[in-house]
Design a protein around this motif. Structure first.
Motif, short mmCIF file in Angstrom:
data_model
loop_
_atom_site.label_atom_id
_atom_site.label_comp_id
_atom_site.label_asym_id
_atom_site.label_seq_id
_atom_site.Cartn_x
_atom_site.Cartn_y
_atom_site.Cartn_z
N LEU A 132 -16.82 33.27 -3.56
CA LEU A 132 -16.07 33.00 -3.22
C LEU A 132 -16.64 32.64 -1.61
O LEU A 132 -17.28 33.24 -0.91
CB LEU A 132 -15.79 34.73 -2.91
CG LEU A 132 -14.42 34.79 -2.28
CD1 LEU A 132 -12.72 34.28 -2.71
CD2 LEU A 132 -13.85 36.15 -1.47
N GLY A 133 -15.82 31.52 -0.67
CA GLY A 133 -16.55 30.96 -0.17
C GLY A 133 -17.11 29.86 -0.51
O GLY A 133 -18.06 30.09 -0.84
N ARG A 147 -18.33 30.10 5.55
CA ARG A 147 -18.37 31.62 5.50
C ARG A 147 -17.46 32.76 4.81
O ARG A 147 -16.64 32.46 4.62
CB ARG A 147 -18.53 32.72 6.84
CG ARG A 147 -19.75 31.48 8.01
CD ARG A 147 -20.66 31.98 7.30
NE ARG A 147 -22.19 31.72 8.21
CZ ARG A 147 -22.25 30.52 8.48
NH1 ARG A 147 -22.15 29.77 7.30
NH2 ARG A 147 -23.81 30.43 9.29
N THR A 148 -18.16 33.54 3.99
CA THR A 148 -17.22 34.68 3.21
C THR A 148 -16.69 35.60 4.36
O THR A 148 -17.48 36.35 4.98
CB THR A 148 -17.75 35.26 1.98
OG1 THR A 148 -18.27 34.02 1.16
CG2 THR A 148 -16.93 36.39 1.11
N ALA A 153 -13.65 39.50 0.08
CA ALA A 153 -15.44 39.73 -0.76
C ALA A 153 -14.75 41.28 -1.38
O ALA A 153 -14.60 40.93 -3.14
CB ALA A 153 -16.81 39.54 -0.18
N VAL A 154 -13.91 42.42 -0.69
CA VAL A 154 -14.00 43.11 -1.01
C VAL A 154 -12.76 43.64 -2.15
O VAL A 154 -12.96 44.26 -3.61
CB VAL A 154 -13.80 44.60 -0.07
CG1 VAL A 154 -13.23 45.34 -0.70
CG2 VAL A 154 -15.20 44.41 0.87
N ALA A 166 -21.50 35.54 -5.90
CA ALA A 166 -22.45 34.73 -4.54
C ALA A 166 -21.03 34.74 -3.48
O ALA A 166 -19.73 34.02 -3.40
CB ALA A 166 -22.20 33.45 -5.91
N VAL A 167 -21.35 34.69 -2.51
CA VAL A 167 -21.03 34.67 -0.74
C VAL A 167 -21.57 33.48 0.26
O VAL A 167 -22.82 33.09 -0.47
CB VAL A 167 -21.44 35.90 -0.40
CG1 VAL A 167 -20.58 36.99 -1.09
CG2 VAL A 167 -22.61 35.93 -0.45
N ALA A 168 -21.15 33.09 0.44
CA ALA A 168 -21.67 31.79 1.45
C ALA A 168 -21.30 32.59 3.15
O ALA A 168 -20.66 32.95 3.46
CB ALA A 168 -20.63 30.94 2.14
#
Ligand code: G3H
Ligand code: ZN
Length: 285
Positions: A132-133, A147-148, A153-154, A166-168
């Protein structure tokens, strides 16, 4: 048999190293490096690498057999899959972990497609990572500013049921200099709120100290691809440039494999040292 699953590996280690391979010697080197470090690791094959080979099965079976024979726990993972048919094929072949990457789609479509893939994978007992992101750097774009959002995200995890995210957070794919600056405050806030392990993509661009800090902030899976390919290529180039009479590929591939094995062992010590969990292979208890 040391082929293992992601949940087991993440139970043993606060953070795990995940290394991308393209060809057999790179996969062998990653396993050799993990054995040298006495640590578990993830051996991952991207959809792009599958496209290079023309099909999934030969490379996937090679990875699964290498994992079987390894003396340390190895997870085989399909990385950055955008093609649902490829995900289904990996599951059928016995690959225990997949990343379904729909981050390029509009968010509602990303949620819907990821949720369906996660349901199918979970029915087969397969671990699912999603993104996400969108993390920059693929296709030439270098967008470390992405940025995530924590709340997104939640909500994404709740809506999709994925096992890892996976996050930015400042990294970017395919960097050849290790000077990316990560947003550790964002990692901390994501780790506090997101109910699944966080994955750092594009870790080739992150220095050892940055990887260590990201793990302390809450990152659990550290994806490294470009860096190990670069180490292999430099070692091969060095051999070939010194002797123009070489014709046997084993001459230069052995040098490449050995260089990558040493670097993977070194990186795994960075990733694991200070972060090892009691009971993990290599811990003192
Ligand atoms: O999914 C794989 C990783 O994100 C690798 O990225 O090649 O920039 O290290 P990298
Ligand atoms: Zn990635």
């Amino acid at each position: 048999m040391a082929l293992t699953d992601m949940a087991s590996l993440l139970r043993d280690y606060r953070a795990v190293g995940a290394f991308n391979f393209v060809q057999l010697e790179l996969a062998e080197a990653i396993v050799l490096g993990a054995e040298e470090a006495g640590a578990g690791a993830v051996l991952q094959l991207s959809e792009n690498a599958v496209r290079f080979h023309g099909s999934l099965a030969p490379a996937a079976y090679a990875a699964l057999r290498l994992a079987d024979q390894a003396s340390t726990p190895i997870v085989v993972h399909l990385d950055h899959a955008t093609d649902e048919a490829l995900v289904d094929e990996a599951i059928a072949l016995g690959v225990p972990s997949i990343m379904f990457d729909a981050a390029h789609l509009p968010e509602s479509e990303n949620v819907e497609r990821t949720r369906e893939v996660a349901q199918r994978a979970h029915t087969a007992g397969v671990w699912v990572e999603a993104e996400l992101g969108e993390i920059g750097g693929k296709g030439g774009a270098h967008t470390p500013g992405v940025r995530t959002n924590v709340d997104d995200a939640v909500a994404f995890c709740a809506a999709t049921g994925v096992d890892a995210l996976a996050v930015a957070v400042g990294s970017s794919h395919a960097m050849t200099h290790r000077d990316a600056q990560l947003d550790n405050d964002l990692i901390r806030r994501l780790a506090r709120s997101v109910p699944v392990p966080l994955v750092l993509h594009g870790s080739s661009g992150v220095a050892d100290s940055g990887i260590d800090a990201a793990i302390r902030a809450g990152m659990r899976k550290i994806n490294i691809g470009t860096h190990v390919s670069a180490v292999m290529t430099h070692a091969v180039r060095k051999v070939l440039s010194t002797d123009s009479t070489i014709v046997d590929p084993r001459t230069y591939l052995a040098a490449g494999r050995s260089a990558v094995a040493s670097e993977v062992a070194r990186l795994l010590r960075v990733i694991v040292e200070g972060h090892i969990r009691v009971g993990a292979p290599g811990s003192t208890s």
